[in-house]
Motif scaffolding. Structure first.
Motif, mmCIF file in Angstrom:
data_model
loop_
_atom_site.group_PDB
_atom_site.id
_atom_site.type_symbol
_atom_site.label_atom_id
_atom_site.label_comp_id
_atom_site.label_asym_id
_atom_site.label_seq_id
_atom_site.Cartn_x
_atom_site.Cartn_y
_atom_site.Cartn_z
ATOM 1 N N GLY A 1 7.225 -10.159 -4.997
ATOM 2 C CA GLY A 1 6.040 -10.208 -4.151
ATOM 3 C C GLY A 1 4.852 -10.813 -4.871
ATOM 4 N N ARG A 2 4.665 -10.435 -6.134
ATOM 5 C CA ARG A 2 3.546 -10.998 -6.908
ATOM 6 C C ARG A 2 3.762 -12.487 -7.167
ATOM 7 N NH1 ARG A 2 2.945 -5.766 -10.922
ATOM 8 N NH2 ARG A 2 1.536 -4.584 -9.565
ATOM 9 N N CYS B 1 5.299 -14.510 -5.130
ATOM 10 C CA CYS B 1 4.976 -15.165 -3.858
ATOM 11 C C CYS B 1 3.462 -15.341 -3.694
ATOM 12 C CB CYS B 1 5.528 -14.346 -2.690
ATOM 13 S SG CYS B 1 7.320 -14.476 -2.491
ATOM 14 N N LEU B 2 2.683 -14.300 -4.055
ATOM 15 C CA LEU B 2 1.226 -14.389 -3.938
ATOM 16 C C LEU B 2 0.665 -15.501 -4.815
ATOM 17 C CD1 LEU B 2 0.171 -10.620 -3.927
ATOM 18 C CD2 LEU B 2 0.216 -12.186 -1.974
ATOM 19 N N ALA C 1 5.547 -12.542 0.813
ATOM 20 C CA ALA C 1 5.071 -11.430 -0.009
ATOM 21 C C ALA C 1 4.973 -10.150 0.818
ATOM 22 C CB ALA C 1 3.716 -11.769 -0.623
ATOM 23 N N ILE D 1 0.198 -5.533 -3.103
ATOM 24 C CA ILE D 1 0.735 -6.829 -2.670
ATOM 25 C C ILE D 1 0.460 -7.050 -1.178
ATOM 26 C CG2 ILE D 1 2.887 -8.121 -2.287
ATOM 27 C CD1 ILE D 1 3.912 -6.722 -4.895
ATOM 28 N N ALA E 1 -1.725 -9.952 0.803
ATOM 29 C CA ALA E 1 -0.938 -10.882 1.626
ATOM 30 C C ALA E 1 -1.410 -10.987 3.069
ATOM 31 C CB ALA E 1 0.535 -10.462 1.605
#
Length: 338
Positions: free
Chosen positions: A11-12, A14-15, A23, A52, A56
Motif C-alpha cells: 500500500g505504501r 502504491c502511494l 492503495a 494508508i 489514498a
C-alpha cells in the motif's frame, strides 16, 4: 499477519507512485486480516492500514475517523507501541486541521509529541518535528514550536537523522517572520526529503509554500512556473483540496499577469465545495488585493469579506490581518475612507 504486513508494504509503495485506488484496495483487504490477530499486532497494523487509506482517499465521515484514530492511539499506548501511538494522534490532528477544528488539532499534535518521549530517539525526533510543524501550521504556540525545533535540530544532527518535517517547520516559521529567502531554501530541502521518502501530501505542501513565497515577492512568472509541479502532484493525489488549491494559485498568477480571473473564480468555487477554509481565505485575500489594483472594488470587497469570515471562523491570526488589509484597501479605493 504476514498477509496484513504485506498489504502495508504494498500500500505504501502504491502511494509513492500515486496508485491511490490500488492503495485503498490493499488497505481494505489488510484490515479484514488484522481482525484475526492478537492485540498489539492488530492495533499496530490497523493504524498502518488506516494511515494508508487516509492518504489514498477522502473520508466518508471525518469526525468519526478522527475519533477512531485517537482510540487506536490510546490502545497502542496500552500496548507500549509508542511510535504507532504517535502516528494515530498525528493522523487525528491532520484530519482536524483539514476541517478547521484547530483547537482539537493542537491538543492531538501535542499528545503525539508527549508519547514519543519514552520511545526511541528517532521516534522522538520525528514526533517533535511533526508537532512543531503542526503548531506552525495552526499558528498556535509559535514560541513553543521554535524551542522544539532548536532541540530537535540538535538531536537530529547528533544522531544523523533527517526528516522532512524539520525543514518544513523551520520554513513555516521563517515564512511567518517574512524571512522569505531562508524559507525558500528550507522548503526546497523539505521538498527533496519528501520526494525521497515518497511522502506525496507533504511534498505538495512544500511546493505550495514555494509558490506562496513567489507570490509574496510579486514574482508571478516564477510562481506560475512552480504551479506546474503543484498541479501535477495535486491532480494525482486523493480527492481533496490540493488540486483546487493548485488551480487557484495558478489562477492568481494568470490574474496578476494578464488580468484574466475566469479560471481563478472557478478554482475558488472548488475550494468552497471542498470546505478548505484556510486555503480559501489565503486565495481570496490575495485575489481581493489584485481586484483593487485593477479597479474592481466591488468584487474586491466581496472577496475580502468572505476571506475574513473564513479566517475568523478558524481564528487564524495571519489570515485575519491579511483579510482586513485587503478589505481596507478595497474600501479606500471605493471612496470609503472611514
Amino acid at each position: 499477519g504476514l498477509a496484513a504486513r504485506a498489504m502495508v508494504f504494498a500500500g505504501r509503495l502504491c502511494l509513492r507512485f500515486f496508485a491511490n485506488d490500488e492503495a485503498l484496495s490493499l488497505a481494505t483487504r489488510g484490515l479484514k486480516w488484522v481482525e484475526q490477530l492478537p492485540g498489539a499486532e492488530r492495533v499496530r497494523l490497523t493504524i498502518d492500514l488506516r494511515d494508508i487509506a487516509l492518504a489514498a482517499a477522502p473520508l466518508d465521515d471525518w469526525e468519526s475517523a478522527a475519533k477512531e484514530y485517537v482510540a487506536l492511539a490510546e490502545q497502542a499506548l496500552d500496548y507500549g507501541a509508542l511510535s504507532h501511538a504517535r502516528l494515530g494522534y498525528h493522523m487525528a490532528s491532520y484530519v482536524r486541521w483539514m476541517h478547521g477544528q484547530w483547537s482539537y488539532a493542537r491538543e492531538e499534535t501535542l499528545q503525539a509529541e508527549r508519547v514519543t518521549r519514552g520511545a526511541s530517539e528517532e521516534d522522538h525526533i520525528i514526533g517533535m518535528a511533526e508537532t512543531a510543524k503542526c503548531l506552525a501550521m495552526l499558528e498556535r504556540d509559535l514560541s513553543r514550536a521554535d524551542a522544539m525545533l532548536m532541540e530537535v535540530q540538535a538531536l537530529a544532527a547528533r544522531k544523523r537523522v533527517s526528516h522532512h518535517a524539520i525543514p518544513a517547520a523551520l520554513g513555516m516559521l521563517c515564512f511567518h517572520r517574512n524571512e522569505l529567502s531562508e524559507a525558500e531554501e528550507l522548503f526546497l530541502e523539505a521538498r527533496t526529503l519528501c520526494k525521497s521518502a515518497g511522502e506525496r501530501v507533504d511534498e505538495f505542501q512544500a511546493n505550495e509554500y514555494l509558490v506562496m513565497i513567489d507570490l509574496e515577492r510579486g514574482r508571478f512568472d516564477s510562481a506560475l512556473s512552480r504551479c506546474s509541479a503543484l498541479l501535477e502532484i495535486g491532480e494525482k493525489l486523493r480527492e481533496g483540496s490540493e488540486a483546487p488549491l493548485a488551480r487557484a494559485l495558478e489562477g492568481l498568477c494568470h490574474y496578476a499577469i494578464d488580468h484574466e480571473d475566469t479560471a481563478l473564480e472557478a478554482a475558488l468555487e472548488e475550494l468552497r465545495i471542498a470546505d478548505a477554509k484556510h486555503r480559501l481565505a489565503y486565495a481570496l485575500s490575495r485575489a481581493a488585493l489584485l481586484d483593487t489594483e485593477r479597479g474592481r472594488t466591488d468584487r474586491a470587497i466581496q472577496r475580502a469579506r468572505e476571506a475574513l469570515g473564513c479566517a475568523e471562523t478558524l481564528e487564524r491570526a495571519t489570515d485575519i490581518v491579511l483579510a482586513h488589509v485587503a478589505l481596507a484597501e478595497a474600501q479606500r479605493a471605493a471612496g470609503d475612507p472611514e
